[in-house]
Design a protein around this motif. Structure first.
Motif, PDB file in Angstrom:
ATOM      1  N   THR A  41      13.178  27.356 -38.891  1.00 49.91           N
ATOM      2  CA  THR A  41      14.174  27.173 -39.939  1.00 49.91           C
ATOM      3  C   THR A  41      13.517  27.184 -41.314  1.00 49.91           C
ATOM      4  OG1 THR A  41      16.017  25.760 -40.653  1.00 49.91           O
ATOM      5  CG2 THR A  41      14.016  24.658 -39.922  1.00 49.91           C
ATOM      6  N   VAL A  42      14.347  27.089 -42.337  1.00 47.45           N
ATOM      7  CA  VAL A  42      13.878  26.968 -43.710  1.00 47.45           C
ATOM      8  C   VAL A  42      14.511  25.727 -44.303  1.00 47.45           C
ATOM      9  CG1 VAL A  42      13.867  27.990 -46.008  1.00 47.45           C
ATOM     10  CG2 VAL A  42      13.595  29.456 -43.997  1.00 47.45           C
ATOM     11  N   MET A  43      13.685  24.816 -44.792  1.00 43.71           N
ATOM     12  CA  MET A  43      14.184  23.621 -45.461  1.00 43.71           C
ATOM     13  C   MET A  43      13.084  23.071 -46.360  1.00 43.71           C
ATOM     14  SD  MET A  43      14.123  20.531 -42.624  1.00 43.71           S
ATOM     15  CE  MET A  43      15.248  21.262 -41.463  1.00 43.71           C
ATOM     16  N   THR A  44      13.446  22.189 -47.258  1.00 52.06           N
ATOM     17  CA  THR A  44      12.431  21.584 -48.116  1.00 52.06           C
ATOM     18  C   THR A  44      11.697  20.505 -47.323  1.00 52.06           C
ATOM     19  OG1 THR A  44      13.829  19.797 -48.965  1.00 52.06           O
ATOM     20  CG2 THR A  44      13.938  21.930 -50.115  1.00 52.06           C
ATOM     21  N   PRO A  45      10.439  20.253 -47.649  1.00 51.64           N
ATOM     22  CA  PRO A  45       9.723  19.175 -46.978  1.00 51.64           C
ATOM     23  C   PRO A  45      10.428  17.819 -47.100  1.00 51.64           C
ATOM     24  CG  PRO A  45       8.183  20.588 -48.122  1.00 51.64           C
ATOM     25  CD  PRO A  45       9.550  21.053 -48.512  1.00 51.64           C
ATOM     26  N   ARG A  46      11.093  17.610 -48.248  1.00 53.28           N
ATOM     27  CA  ARG A  46      11.825  16.349 -48.405  1.00 53.28           C
ATOM     28  C   ARG A  46      12.962  16.262 -47.380  1.00 53.28           C
ATOM     29  NH1 ARG A  46      16.114  13.784 -50.408  1.00 53.28           N
ATOM     30  NH2 ARG A  46      15.801  11.856 -51.604  1.00 53.28           N
ATOM     31  N   ASP A  47      13.693  17.344 -47.206  1.00 53.97           N
ATOM     32  CA  ASP A  47      14.774  17.356 -46.225  1.00 53.97           C
ATOM     33  C   ASP A  47      14.242  17.197 -44.802  1.00 53.97           C
ATOM     34  OD1 ASP A  47      16.738  17.584 -48.117  1.00 53.97           O
ATOM     35  OD2 ASP A  47      16.884  19.776 -47.985  1.00 53.97           O
ATOM     36  N   SER A  48      13.046  17.721 -44.554  1.00 51.54           N
ATOM     37  CA  SER A  48      12.470  17.575 -43.218  1.00 51.54           C
ATOM     38  C   SER A  48      12.143  16.113 -42.923  1.00 51.54           C
ATOM     39  CB  SER A  48      11.214  18.443 -43.070  1.00 51.54           C
ATOM     40  OG  SER A  48      10.122  17.916 -43.786  1.00 51.54           O
ATOM     41  N   ILE A  49      11.769  15.353 -43.961  1.00 47.75           N
ATOM     42  CA  ILE A  49      11.518  13.919 -43.781  1.00 47.75           C
ATOM     43  C   ILE A  49      12.795  13.218 -43.342  1.00 47.75           C
ATOM     44  CG2 ILE A  49      11.013  11.766 -45.009  1.00 47.75           C
ATOM     45  CD1 ILE A  49       8.981  13.351 -46.676  1.00 47.75           C
ATOM     46  N   LEU A  50      13.899  13.495 -44.020  1.00 50.41           N
ATOM     47  CA  LEU A  50      15.181  12.900 -43.648  1.00 50.41           C
ATOM     48  C   LEU A  50      15.614  13.353 -42.259  1.00 50.41           C
ATOM     49  CD1 LEU A  50      17.082  13.315 -47.049  1.00 50.41           C
ATOM     50  CD2 LEU A  50      16.216  11.187 -46.068  1.00 50.41           C
ATOM     51  N   TYR A  51      15.346  14.622 -41.960  1.00 45.22           N
ATOM     52  CA  TYR A  51      15.708  15.173 -40.647  1.00 45.22           C
ATOM     53  C   TYR A  51      14.994  14.410 -39.529  1.00 45.22           C
ATOM     54  CZ  TYR A  51      15.952  18.561 -36.803  1.00 45.22           C
ATOM     55  OH  TYR A  51      16.142  19.172 -35.580  1.00 45.22           O
ATOM     56  N   TYR A  52      13.702  14.215 -39.677  1.00 51.13           N
ATOM     57  CA  TYR A  52      12.936  13.551 -38.620  1.00 51.13           C
ATOM     58  C   TYR A  52      13.258  12.067 -38.519  1.00 51.13           C
ATOM     59  CZ  TYR A  52      10.068  17.498 -37.161  1.00 51.13           C
ATOM     60  OH  TYR A  52       9.649  18.690 -36.629  1.00 51.13           O
ATOM     61  N   LYS A  53      13.621  11.447 -39.622  1.00 52.14           N
ATOM     62  CA  LYS A  53      13.962  10.024 -39.579  1.00 52.14           C
ATOM     63  C   LYS A  53      15.283   9.769 -38.859  1.00 52.14           C
ATOM     64  CE  LYS A  53      11.354   8.247 -43.532  1.00 52.14           C
ATOM     65  NZ  LYS A  53      10.583   7.269 -42.752  1.00 52.14           N
ATOM     66  N   SER A  54      16.062  10.808 -38.634  1.00 51.47           N
ATOM     67  CA  SER A  54      17.365  10.637 -37.993  1.00 51.47           C
ATOM     68  C   SER A  54      17.277  10.538 -36.479  1.00 51.47           C
ATOM     69  CB  SER A  54      18.288  11.800 -38.367  1.00 51.47           C
ATOM     70  OG  SER A  54      17.842  13.010 -37.768  1.00 51.47           O
ATOM     71  N   PHE A  55      16.086  10.756 -35.912  1.00 57.08           N
ATOM     72  CA  PHE A  55      15.953  10.755 -34.456  1.00 57.08           C
ATOM     73  C   PHE A  55      15.683   9.361 -33.914  1.00 57.08           C
ATOM     74  CE2 PHE A  55      15.206  15.242 -35.267  1.00 57.08           C
ATOM     75  CZ  PHE A  55      15.921  15.837 -34.230  1.00 57.08           C
ATOM     76  N   LEU A  56      16.375   9.016 -32.835  1.00 54.19           N
ATOM     77  CA  LEU A  56      16.083   7.784 -32.113  1.00 54.19           C
ATOM     78  C   LEU A  56      14.786   7.965 -31.328  1.00 54.19           C
ATOM     79  CD1 LEU A  56      19.627   6.898 -30.724  1.00 54.19           C
ATOM     80  CD2 LEU A  56      18.425   5.796 -32.627  1.00 54.19           C
ATOM     81  N   GLN A  57      14.049   6.884 -31.202  1.00 54.50           N
ATOM     82  CA  GLN A  57      12.786   6.894 -30.473  1.00 54.50           C
ATOM     83  C   GLN A  57      12.851   5.879 -29.334  1.00 54.50           C
ATOM     84  OE1 GLN A  57      10.247   9.021 -30.939  1.00 54.50           O
ATOM     85  NE2 GLN A  57      11.456   9.990 -32.554  1.00 54.50           N
ATOM     86  N   ALA A  58      11.874   5.929 -28.456  1.00 56.60           N
ATOM     87  CA  ALA A  58      11.845   5.000 -27.331  1.00 56.60           C
ATOM     88  C   ALA A  58      10.413   4.693 -26.940  1.00 56.60           C
ATOM     89  CB  ALA A  58      12.597   5.575 -26.130  1.00 56.60           C
TER      90      ALA A  58
END
Length: 770
Positions: free
Chosen positions: A408-425
């Motif tokens: 994909t194409v996105m800004t690094p800032r948007d990628s930070i928000l994208y990754y923070k949206s994932f639940l972890q375990a």
């Protein structure tokens, strides 16, 4: 008639100069050749191996990690090489090698004279002259690539000299084994064992003849004959190997024809550090090994190399249990993530909640400054303004998704928000009696999320801390699960136990404050006022002391009553090992990760010695376990029984694996922290304790309500799916029996005998009331 004059014979000495000249030149040629070979042997054309080096050729050997059931979990390496013995090579693999690479291998002494003459006469158009031994010599001792024909001649001479030495030093079988162990099959598959595992996911001895032919075909040029990029070319090369085997009598015409018609099947199983099984565990194990290496030098004082010395690490993990754990985490988190994303669709501060935009910017700013991009650009001397600007510029990138990696194409800032949206375990499973850790899942995808949520991460534990309070009260005051206390509001005044102000906890959900309630029901329903009354009776100090004996790091736990409700940040590793003590009759066993370490020759370098200590009496441990059984009988863990949530179809769809329908005794505790940031479940059967944590990287990323944000919804389903798979595999021998009851138990645990007014119906626990 004229007479023909007789021919006169030339004097013999007239040809002598030519004969002498020829033999002189021939002799000089021989002497020059001998001299060249001597010069090569003396190292005039480059370093030659010594006798010791021939005895022990230097190779980079991968350190291999084994599970307790003998499976390879992974490797640490600079070259992914794990040597094997000749007896581990299937006969058809050796036959394919000899037929294809060196037909007269068993007749020559390192140099094939016939092949050399043929190569010289036909300039290599009818096959090369390099024997298997020469190819091995080149791999082992002639690392420099020839830049011109002269250098190539000298290099060839070196190969010949080394080949003859190798032939004197080793048997033919040893040469074949060394050759297979040394060759680079690309994709980090150095040596035949790694190649077998990576291309066919099996040991060399289990290779089929058509699989052996593929690997032997790659020996000509593994980069060119790459099964992943040029399958048709590799198949043609494989069929040429079959032709050579037929030509040399290893295959009949009919067998060759039959094999050539077979499709080529590759089962690509890469062994990179980010791939394979137990990646988070292997990352932690690497730190363990570094510390061990620092403290345990070799006999000569030098350090072992984790990446080159071919160590063998025998761990406590069970490959099947690890597989079940990883599957359970993947299935549940990928499922519940869909609901999480749906609930964030209209969230203006997504993925965050309960914070304003300035706090969002602060979290993003912190993530930017910790990122690899920031550190790299800073090291390059870029200004802060340039670095910040780079985070707002579009860039091509590959990002994680539950459907696979996305370009994909996105800004690094948007990628930070994208990754923070994932639940972890995080998930860990261990045997209470031995301390052996059987499964370790530190996150959802190691390649994209490196942070380990088993030992590295520490999060607020919520109600999973309450059993420590109950256990202290049982141990000190001999409370029974059937004893009752008021539900009523309760206040601990400022200064009584070190708290600076009055503390009056509230009960969760719709749980009221009327009447009396047994301790068993109070823990099952996580009644906060009862827990507060108990820590008021014991004091926070003894609770902290018990937690410390249970293996918990208490250095940051203040001696105040509010710790009773789980305000402390602890790791899953600590919590599982602590709970295991209850199942092990009050004996704490330090978790075991490594059972044994051996060097490449099988010499034992390390043998684990169990570390244990008595923490609670058998009676106190058993009574606490009985209390925890109540959680799965009538409390927040009741859905493990499959008797609850009928008719709630929307909820059932949200929980993968439901119903679980366990019939055996299970002791456990759920935990849910403030704003639903953390969901916990720790469950035990007599010989296995397993803990699960679910949340997001930031505490401000969470579900908006208790329905999905509680431990019973976020974490417990992973435990349920995992244990269903574990119980299906009878070879694992995980118990379905009752917890062992101590002899001469003085505390009553049967509330029917005790006469307590206990609510035992299967209604929805107040904590979980939707």
């Amino acid at each position: 008639m004229a007479r023909t004059p007789k021919k006169t014979k030339k004097p013999a000495h007239s040809n002598r100069k030519f004969i002498v000249g020829f033999w002189t030149l021939f002799g000089i040629g021989i002497l020059v050749s001998i001299f060249i070979f001597l010069l090569a042997g003396w190292g005039a054309f480059g370093k030659m191996p010594s006798f010791d080096e021939l005895e022990n050729p230097e190779t980079n050997l991968a350190t291999e990690i084994f599970s307790s059931d003998g499976e390879t979990l992974g490797k640490y390496y600079s070259e992914n090489r794990t040597p094997i013995k000749y007896d581990d090579l299937p006969e058809h693999l050796v036959q394919a090698l000899v037929a294809t690479e060196d037909e007269r291998f068993y007749q020559h002494a390192g140099i094939d004279a016939k092949g050399t003459v043929r190569a010289a006469v036909y300039l290599g158009t009818r096959g090369g002259a390099s024997t298997i031994t020469q190819q091995l010599a080149k791999q082992l001792f002639t690392e420099d690539v020839a830049q011109n024909n002269v250098e190539r001649v000298f290099q060839k001479v070196k190969e010949w000299v080394i080949s003859t030495r190798l032939e004197r030093q080793y048997t033919k079988e040893e040469i074949i084994t060394m050759y297979f162990n040394k060759y680079d099959f690309i994709y980090q598959a150095v040596g035949i064992r790694s190649a077998s595992k990576i291309y066919f996911d099996k040991e060399p001895r289990d290779l089929k003849i058509e699989e052996s032919a593929v690997l032997v075909g790659m020996l000509k040029n593994s980069a060119l004959y790459n099964p992943m990029r040029r399958p048709e070319m590799v198949k043609d090369r494989r069929n040429q190997v079959f032709e050579q085997m037929n030509r040399n009598g290893f295959l009949s015409e009919q067998e060759m024809d039959s094999l050539q018609k077979l499709p080529m099947k590759i089962e690509f199983t890469p062994e990179g550090h980010d791939e394979g099984m137990a990646t988070y565990f292997r990352a932690y194990l690497q730190k363990f090994m570094r510390n061990w290496i620092e403290e345990n030098p070799k006999p000569d004082g030098s350090e072992y190399s984790l990446f080159r010395d071919g160590l063998k690490i025998y761990t406590s993990l069970d490959s099947k249990m690890q597989e079940y754990a990883e599957d359970a985490v993947t299935k549940h988190i990928s499922h519940i993530q869909k609901e999480f994303d749906r609930q964030n669709e209209n969230n203006s501060t997504a993925p965050f909640r309960d914070i304003d935009k300035s706090e969002v910017e602060s979290l993003v700013e912190s993530a930017m400054q910790r990122s690899a991009r920031w550190n790299k650009m800073e090291a390059q001397g870029k200004s802060e303004e340039e670095i910040r600007n780079s985070f707002t510029e579009d860039a091509e990138m590959r990002v994680f998704s539950w459907k696979g990696t996305i370009d994909t194409v996105m800004t690094p800032r948007d990628s930070i928000l994208y990754y923070k949206s994932f639940l972890q375990a995080g998930m860990m499973s261990m045997v209470p009696q031995t301390g052996e850790v059987k499964a370790w899942v530190g996150g959802t995808n190691f390649k994209h999320f490196k942070y380990d949520h088993v030992k590295q991460g520490k999060r607020q534990v919520g109600s999973t801390f309450k059993p420590f309070v109950y256990a202290t009260a049982i141990d000190q005051l001999k409370f029974s699960p059937c004893d009752t206390l008021p539900r009523a509001r309760f206040t601990i005044e400022a200064g009584k136990h070190g708290n600076q102000k009055d503390w009056s906890p509230k009960n969760a959900g719709n749980d009221g404050y009327e009447g009396m309630i047994s301790l068993k029901e109070a823990l099952a329903k996580s009644v906060n006022t009862v827990t507060a009354r108990l820590i008021d009776k014991t004091g926070p100090g003894p609770v902290i002391d018990l937690a410390k004996k249970l293996g918990v790091d208490v250095s940051n736990i203040p001696k105040v009553p509010s710790i009773a409700l789980g305000t402390a940040d602890l790791s899953l590793f600590e919590m599982v090992s602590a709970f295991s003590t209850f199942a092990n009759q009050g004996v704490y066993v330090k978790p075991v990760l490594v059972n044994r370490i051996e060097d490449k020759n099988g010499t034992v370098l390390y043998q684990h010695v169990p570390e244990t200590r008595d923490v609670l009496s058998k009676e106190a441990a058993y009574v606490t376990t009985t209390l925890l059984e109540g959680v799965t009988q009538s409390g927040s863990g009741i859905r493990l029984r499959g008797t609850w949530a009928k008719g709630r179809q929307d909820y059932e769809r949200a929980v993968t694996g439901y119903p679980y329908d366990f019939k055996n005794p299970i002791a456990g505790k759920t935990g849910t922290t403030q704003n639903q940031s953390d969901g916990w479940f720790i469950g035990m059967v007599p010989n296995l304790a397993t803990g699960v944590w679910v949340g997001a990287e930031d505490r401000a990323v969470h579900f908006p309500g208790i329905r999905y944000g509680q431990g019973a919804t976020m974490a417990l389903p992973i435990w349920g799916m995992y244990m269903k798979d574990v119980y299906k595999n009878e070879d694992l021998k995980v118990s379905k029996d009752a917890f062992e009851r101590p002899k001469n138990l003085s505390i009553e645990v049967n509330c029917d005998n005790y006469g307590a007014n206990q609510n035992t119906n299967d209604s929805v626990p107040d904590e979980l009331d939707f």
